[in-house]
Design a protein around this motif. Structure first.
Motif, PDB file in Angstrom:
ATOM      1  N   VAL A 124     -48.555 -64.519 -76.853  1.00 43.49           N
ATOM      2  CA  VAL A 124     -49.608 -63.982 -75.985  1.00 43.49           C
ATOM      3  C   VAL A 124     -50.562 -65.098 -75.577  1.00 43.49           C
ATOM      4  O   VAL A 124     -51.035 -65.872 -76.425  1.00 43.49           O
ATOM      5  N   ILE A 125     -50.864 -65.165 -74.285  1.00 48.88           N
ATOM      6  CA  ILE A 125     -51.789 -66.162 -73.726  1.00 48.88           C
ATOM      7  C   ILE A 125     -53.142 -65.487 -73.483  1.00 48.88           C
ATOM      8  O   ILE A 125     -53.207 -64.298 -73.176  1.00 48.88           O
ATOM      9  N   PHE A 131     -52.882 -68.042 -80.978  1.00 50.62           N
ATOM     10  CA  PHE A 131     -52.873 -68.767 -79.711  1.00 50.62           C
ATOM     11  C   PHE A 131     -53.859 -69.928 -79.766  1.00 50.62           C
ATOM     12  O   PHE A 131     -54.993 -69.789 -80.225  1.00 50.62           O
ATOM     13  N   THR A 132     -53.415 -71.085 -79.291  1.00 46.72           N
ATOM     14  CA  THR A 132     -54.291 -72.242 -79.154  1.00 46.72           C
ATOM     15  C   THR A 132     -53.956 -72.938 -77.843  1.00 46.72           C
ATOM     16  O   THR A 132     -52.767 -73.159 -77.555  1.00 46.72           O
ATOM     17  N   SER A 133     -54.962 -73.262 -77.063  1.00 51.65           N
ATOM     18  CA  SER A 133     -54.704 -73.984 -75.822  1.00 51.65           C
ATOM     19  C   SER A 133     -54.170 -75.371 -76.159  1.00 51.65           C
ATOM     20  O   SER A 133     -54.680 -76.055 -77.043  1.00 51.65           O
ATOM     21  N   GLY A 134     -53.126 -75.768 -75.464  1.00 51.15           N
ATOM     22  CA  GLY A 134     -52.501 -77.052 -75.757  1.00 51.15           C
ATOM     23  C   GLY A 134     -51.452 -76.951 -76.839  1.00 51.15           C
ATOM     24  O   GLY A 134     -50.946 -77.958 -77.334  1.00 51.15           O
ATOM     25  N   LYS A 135     -51.109 -75.715 -77.190  1.00 52.69           N
ATOM     26  CA  LYS A 135     -50.075 -75.505 -78.204  1.00 52.69           C
ATOM     27  C   LYS A 135     -48.699 -75.609 -77.552  1.00 52.69           C
ATOM     28  O   LYS A 135     -48.479 -75.127 -76.454  1.00 52.69           O
ATOM     29  N   LEU A 136     -47.784 -76.251 -78.265  1.00 52.67           N
ATOM     30  CA  LEU A 136     -46.420 -76.384 -77.783  1.00 52.67           C
ATOM     31  C   LEU A 136     -45.500 -75.467 -78.575  1.00 52.67           C
ATOM     32  O   LEU A 136     -45.535 -75.439 -79.804  1.00 52.67           O
ATOM     33  N   ILE A 137     -44.698 -74.701 -77.856  1.00 48.50           N
ATOM     34  CA  ILE A 137     -43.674 -73.866 -78.481  1.00 48.50           C
ATOM     35  C   ILE A 137     -42.322 -74.373 -77.991  1.00 48.50           C
ATOM     36  O   ILE A 137     -42.072 -74.416 -76.778  1.00 48.50           O
ATOM     37  N   THR A 138     -41.479 -74.780 -78.916  1.00 46.39           N
ATOM     38  CA  THR A 138     -40.151 -75.286 -78.565  1.00 46.39           C
ATOM     39  C   THR A 138     -39.093 -74.358 -79.136  1.00 46.39           C
ATOM     40  O   THR A 138     -39.048 -74.143 -80.352  1.00 46.39           O
ATOM     41  N   ARG A 139     -38.280 -73.796 -78.267  1.00 44.02           N
ATOM     42  CA  ARG A 139     -37.202 -72.896 -78.672  1.00 44.02           C
ATOM     43  C   ARG A 139     -35.925 -73.317 -77.960  1.00 44.02           C
ATOM     44  O   ARG A 139     -35.894 -73.438 -76.741  1.00 44.02           O
ATOM     45  N   GLY A 169     -34.570 -76.118 -77.750  1.00 47.74           N
ATOM     46  CA  GLY A 169     -34.751 -77.371 -77.019  1.00 47.74           C
ATOM     47  C   GLY A 169     -35.582 -77.250 -75.759  1.00 47.74           C
ATOM     48  O   GLY A 169     -35.658 -78.193 -74.964  1.00 47.74           O
ATOM     49  N   ILE A 170     -36.228 -76.091 -75.551  1.00 40.20           N
ATOM     50  CA  ILE A 170     -37.032 -75.851 -74.347  1.00 40.20           C
ATOM     51  C   ILE A 170     -38.506 -75.909 -74.733  1.00 40.20           C
ATOM     52  O   ILE A 170     -38.937 -75.247 -75.680  1.00 40.20           O
ATOM     53  N   ASN A 171     -39.290 -76.682 -73.997  1.00 45.31           N
ATOM     54  CA  ASN A 171     -40.711 -76.856 -74.290  1.00 45.31           C
ATOM     55  C   ASN A 171     -41.579 -75.935 -73.431  1.00 45.31           C
ATOM     56  O   ASN A 171     -41.516 -75.990 -72.200  1.00 45.31           O
ATOM     57  N   PHE A 172     -42.371 -75.111 -74.099  1.00 44.34           N
ATOM     58  CA  PHE A 172     -43.346 -74.254 -73.421  1.00 44.34           C
ATOM     59  C   PHE A 172     -44.747 -74.713 -73.812  1.00 44.34           C
ATOM     60  O   PHE A 172     -45.053 -74.834 -75.007  1.00 44.34           O
ATOM     61  N   VAL A 173     -45.594 -74.942 -72.825  1.00 40.04           N
ATOM     62  CA  VAL A 173     -46.970 -75.358 -73.079  1.00 40.04           C
ATOM     63  C   VAL A 173     -47.899 -74.191 -72.781  1.00 40.04           C
ATOM     64  O   VAL A 173     -47.893 -73.647 -71.665  1.00 40.04           O
ATOM     65  N   LEU A 174     -48.694 -73.783 -73.776  1.00 39.13           N
ATOM     66  CA  LEU A 174     -49.638 -72.684 -73.618  1.00 39.13           C
ATOM     67  C   LEU A 174     -50.998 -73.247 -73.205  1.00 39.13           C
ATOM     68  O   LEU A 174     -51.549 -74.123 -73.867  1.00 39.13           O
ATOM     69  N   VAL A 175     -51.545 -72.719 -72.125  1.00 41.91           N
ATOM     70  CA  VAL A 175     -52.802 -73.238 -71.566  1.00 41.91           C
ATOM     71  C   VAL A 175     -53.861 -72.145 -71.545  1.00 41.91           C
ATOM     72  O   VAL A 175     -53.602 -71.039 -71.043  1.00 41.91           O
ATOM     73  N   ASN A 176     -55.033 -72.452 -72.088  1.00 37.86           N
ATOM     74  CA  ASN A 176     -56.191 -71.563 -71.922  1.00 37.86           C
ATOM     75  C   ASN A 176     -56.829 -71.928 -70.588  1.00 37.86           C
ATOM     76  O   ASN A 176     -57.697 -72.793 -70.513  1.00 37.86           O
ATOM     77  N   SER A 177     -56.395 -71.270 -69.526  1.00 38.10           N
ATOM     78  CA  SER A 177     -56.853 -71.645 -68.183  1.00 38.10           C
ATOM     79  C   SER A 177     -58.328 -71.324 -67.960  1.00 38.10           C
ATOM     80  O   SER A 177     -58.966 -71.903 -67.075  1.00 38.10           O
ATOM     81  N   VAL A 178     -58.901 -70.409 -68.762  1.00 38.18           N
ATOM     82  CA  VAL A 178     -60.335 -70.109 -68.639  1.00 38.18           C
ATOM     83  C   VAL A 178     -61.166 -71.330 -69.033  1.00 38.18           C
ATOM     84  O   VAL A 178     -62.281 -71.530 -68.539  1.00 38.18           O
ATOM     85  N   CYS A 201     -64.169 -76.353 -73.500  1.00 38.56           N
ATOM     86  CA  CYS A 201     -63.396 -77.011 -72.438  1.00 38.56           C
ATOM     87  C   CYS A 201     -62.958 -78.412 -72.871  1.00 38.56           C
ATOM     88  O   CYS A 201     -61.797 -78.799 -72.658  1.00 38.56           O
ATOM     89  N   ARG A 202     -63.872 -79.164 -73.498  1.00 41.05           N
ATOM     90  CA  ARG A 202     -63.536 -80.528 -73.949  1.00 41.05           C
ATOM     91  C   ARG A 202     -62.428 -80.501 -74.990  1.00 41.05           C
ATOM     92  O   ARG A 202     -61.478 -81.283 -74.933  1.00 41.05           O
ATOM     93  N   THR A 203     -62.546 -79.581 -75.943  1.00 40.03           N
ATOM     94  CA  THR A 203     -61.535 -79.472 -77.000  1.00 40.03           C
ATOM     95  C   THR A 203     -60.175 -79.103 -76.419  1.00 40.03           C
ATOM     96  O   THR A 203     -59.140 -79.672 -76.788  1.00 40.03           O
ATOM     97  N   SER A 204     -60.181 -78.143 -75.509  1.00 40.01           N
ATOM     98  CA  SER A 204     -58.937 -77.693 -74.901  1.00 40.01           C
ATOM     99  C   SER A 204     -58.270 -78.807 -74.104  1.00 40.01           C
ATOM    100  O   SER A 204     -57.056 -79.037 -74.219  1.00 40.01           O
TER     101      SER A 204
END
Length: 398
Positions: free
Chosen positions: A151-152, A178-186, A188-197, A207-210
């Protein structure tokens, strides 16, 4: 003997009434079962997983091992205690629960992504209301151990930028991991989760941390995609990840002027398409969008937020898919995306859910038929057969 015959005659109308009543109950029950259960199976059964290049020539076992089957949906907007009417909650949440559970049972995905705005009032809900929303979410979107749920965060979950606080972000992260900048690899496929807010660009603490996490992750991914014989001191001590171009998952779409170029039956209504989007509210700012494209060079971007479908090509080569809302509350024809994904390729297919208008039409038609049957039974309405019979008799008499 005469008494027995008279009793039978008296009981005959009662038996007929009970039989008619039983038929009505069966009719109403059949309509309810179809509209509230079976229609989801009838509609979603027609959806098929798309094939990726080379996948059509693989055996089922090889496909299962190499292709990741993903379902992507967005903007469920579970109603809260402030704005949510109980009937609206009951109707919309039942629709989403049946849609989700039916899709899991029929399609059996490996992973499900929800692209934000899980809740409608997460941005201002009390701890008690938040706990109740989470409980309802877990009931509706329960899944087996063989399917992963990711969940994003969206603006309705943690607030718009001016409403976002560390407390709201932390409680969302605690529930959904959930963490912004978290990588999920399944597979061999890389998914990047972004907290766009948090991609506001004003230097706020969250914002700086993210952004710092995203920059660090982009460095890892870029180093991992370099050729083995390529020497780079900056990458010498970096953890190597699968050399697959990443897929970005976020709530806000990247910057676009409007939905004017979007097409399809589930795109925005014509009167809304040309309304200009507001940066940092409807879409990310141009600056934030360029940062994400430059940092990650993704092969695909998946977003939500607008409640309508759209396909956009960034920099002439990077596709972005805006996923429509999953709820009847936001649109008459909700849907989700089915993705067959490998480390080097992907193929997407849209799966529509039952249209709310069609379900409503079935109920109206069934209700009208029910009224006609009742009136005919109590002889307030002449059945068509007897009406036709009278016309024939009159014609013969003439």
């Amino acid at each position: 003997m005469l008494r027995s015959s008279s009793t039978t005659v008296k009981n005959l109308p009662l038996k007929r009434r009970l039989c008619f009543l039983l038929k009505l109950v069966c009719f109403v029950s059949s309509v309810l079962i179809f509209c509230e259960f079976l229609i989801y199976y009838v509609v979603i059964f027609q959806c098929r997983w798309p094939h990726v290049k080379g996948g059509a020539h693989m055996s089922e076992k090889e496909t299962s091992a190499s292709v990741l089957k993903a379902i992507i949906l967005a903007d469920t907007h579970l109603l809260g205690e402030i704005k949510g009417h109980w009937l609206d909650k009951l109707r919309r949440e039942w629709q989403m629960e049946r849609s989700f559970q039916t899709a899991l049972w029929l399609l059996q995905p490996d992973i499900v992504f929800i692209l934000g705005d899980v809740f409608d009032e997460g941005k201002w809900s009390s701890p008690e209301a938040w706990a109740d929303d989470v409980r309802r979410f877990r009931k509706m979107f329960k899944h087996s151990v063989f399917t992963e749920l990711v969940v994003i965060a969206g603006n309705h979950d943690i607030g718009f930028h001016y409403e976002m606080t560390t407390y709201k972000v932390n409680r969302f992260e605690k529930v959904f991991n959930f963490t912004s900048g978290k990588l999920i690899t399944r597979k061999g496929i890389n998914f990047v989760l972004v907290n766009s807010v948090a991609m506001e660009g004003d230097g706020c603490g969250i914002c700086r941390t993210s952004e710092a996490k995203l920059v660090a992750l982009s460095h890892k991914l870029n180093c991992s995609q370099q050729k083995p014989n390529h020497s780079n001191r900056r990458c010498s001590d970096v953890e190597k990840l699968p050399a697959s171009e990443p897929i970005l998952l976020q709530h806000y779409p990247l910057y676009r002027k409007s939905d004017a170029e979007c097409t399809g039956e589930d795109s925005a209504p014509p009167e809304e398409k040309k309304i200009p989007f507001k940066e940092k509210y409807d879409v990310l700012s141009q600056e934030a969008s360029q940062k994400l494209l430059w940092w990650f060079q993704p092969r695909l971007i998946l977003s939500g937020h607008t409640h309508s479908a759209c396909e956009v090509l960034h920099a002439g080569k990077i596709p972005e898919i805006s996923v429509p809302s999953f709820s009847w509350r936001n649109r008459n024809n909700p849907s989700f995306i089915m993705g067959s994904i490998t480390p080097t390729d992907f193929s997407l297919q849209k799966c529509f859910l039952p249209f709310e208008s069609r379900v409503f039409t079935i109920y109206c038609a069934a209700g009208a038929l029910l009224v006609i049957l009742v009136l005919a039974h109590v002889q307030l309405l002449t059945p068509p057969f007897y009406f036709a019979q009278r016309l024939i008799s009159k014609h013969k008499a003439v």
